[in-house]
Design a protein around this motif. Sequence first.
Motif, PDB file in Angstrom:
ATOM      1  N   LEU A  10       0.856  -1.189   0.000  1.00 14.12           N
ATOM      2  CA  LEU A  10       0.000   0.000   0.000  1.00 14.12           C
ATOM      3  C   LEU A  10       0.886   1.232   0.000  1.00 14.12           C
ATOM      4  O   LEU A  10       1.815   1.340   0.808  1.00 14.12           O
ATOM      5  N   ALA A  43      -1.711  -1.273  -3.863  1.00 11.64           N
ATOM      6  CA  ALA A  43      -2.798  -0.301  -3.688  1.00 11.64           C
ATOM      7  C   ALA A  43      -2.191   1.088  -3.505  1.00 11.64           C
ATOM      8  O   ALA A  43      -1.221   1.248  -2.772  1.00 11.64           O
ATOM      9  N   SER A  45      -3.297   5.162  -2.685  1.00 11.76           N
ATOM     10  CA  SER A  45      -4.333   6.115  -2.279  1.00 11.76           C
ATOM     11  C   SER A  45      -3.747   7.496  -2.062  1.00 11.76           C
ATOM     12  O   SER A  45      -2.600   7.631  -1.624  1.00 11.76           O
ATOM     13  N   GLU A  66      -8.208   3.041  -5.616  1.00 13.30           N
ATOM     14  CA  GLU A  66      -8.384   2.923  -4.171  1.00 13.30           C
ATOM     15  C   GLU A  66      -9.067   4.169  -3.601  1.00 13.30           C
ATOM     16  O   GLU A  66      -9.099   5.221  -4.238  1.00 13.30           O
ATOM     17  N   LEU A 210      -7.318   2.261   5.807  1.00  9.69           N
ATOM     18  CA  LEU A 210      -7.032   1.748   4.465  1.00  9.69           C
ATOM     19  C   LEU A 210      -6.338   0.389   4.526  1.00  9.69           C
ATOM     20  O   LEU A 210      -6.664  -0.524   3.763  1.00  9.69           O
ATOM     21  N   ARG A 214      -7.853  -3.529   3.386  1.00  9.86           N
ATOM     22  CA  ARG A 214      -7.224  -4.407   2.406  1.00  9.86           C
ATOM     23  C   ARG A 214      -6.499  -5.591   3.044  1.00  9.86           C
ATOM     24  O   ARG A 214      -5.925  -6.420   2.342  1.00  9.86           O
TER      25      ARG A 214
END
Length: 300
Positions: A10, A43, A45, A66, A210, A214
């Motif tokens: 992430l 991912a 964001s 995302e 977040l 996930r």
Amino acid sequence: MTTPAFPIRLVALDIDGTIIGDDHVVGPRTRIDISAAMRQGVAVSLVTGRMVSSAMRFALELGLTEPIVGYQGGLIRAMPPAGSRRLGHLLFHRALPAVTARRIVAWTEVNALDPHLNHLERFILRTGDPGADDYSAFMGAHAEFVPNLDEAIRHPITKVLAVGDPPVPVQAAAAARTAFAGEAEVTISHPRFLEFVAPGVSKGRAIRFLARRRGIPLGQVLAIGDQWNDADMLAVAGHGTAMPSAPDGVRALARYVAPPLADEGAAQIIETLVLAPLEHARAASRRLAAEAIERRSVPA
């Protein structure tokens, strides 16, 4: 600090001062590297103090899928379906009670700051505000004008933004935290911006949201930011990275320091820690962490 782990799964990116400068342009290297990370299943964001509608244009430009975190974590929206002109559905929202927001507005005015209001995707200014055009250009959104901000607060408010000439916002921050202890979180997102959000709201908590959504351990999160509002996000993430323009206290909380924005430093960190082979990424992590410690030990 959270213990770093690989591979990074992430990436959480601040916007202003991290991936864009005053020109509001995302560099080509940044676009290419974010796309490459997503193709690897990472991912990505945006985690910002902006309203989500203001951040959306950057998310669309980058092809993100995302959720977007807005208002320092006060509001999180899913990305809309491809081709949709609507904002994504609301995943999280926590607002300041109206009575608290009114007190904050009064306090900022007494302390030589110019208050603005944000609620959901609304950006509210006092009629005749001389900085309206500049603020609207920065936000990428059209402001609503009201004759009296206090009277406009009939419902909870997502954020109160107080604007002032440096160093007034930074100097006022400690007093604001004392005045609203337990009632609001107070942070600095820019040398001109003192921001008030609901208790418990922060980018660090948003990162946890977040990652949990996930199923990603915090050690496998890369977060990059440049200001005090990014500090707890950098401390929570296993791979917290400060931009070199960040205040000393923010850089002290980060594991790494990125190259400058002018050199697309965030992209370089993604290349080094996300896109590189694992053995190279691990070695780079150790080197970058050692360099950050060395920087902190050198007198200014």
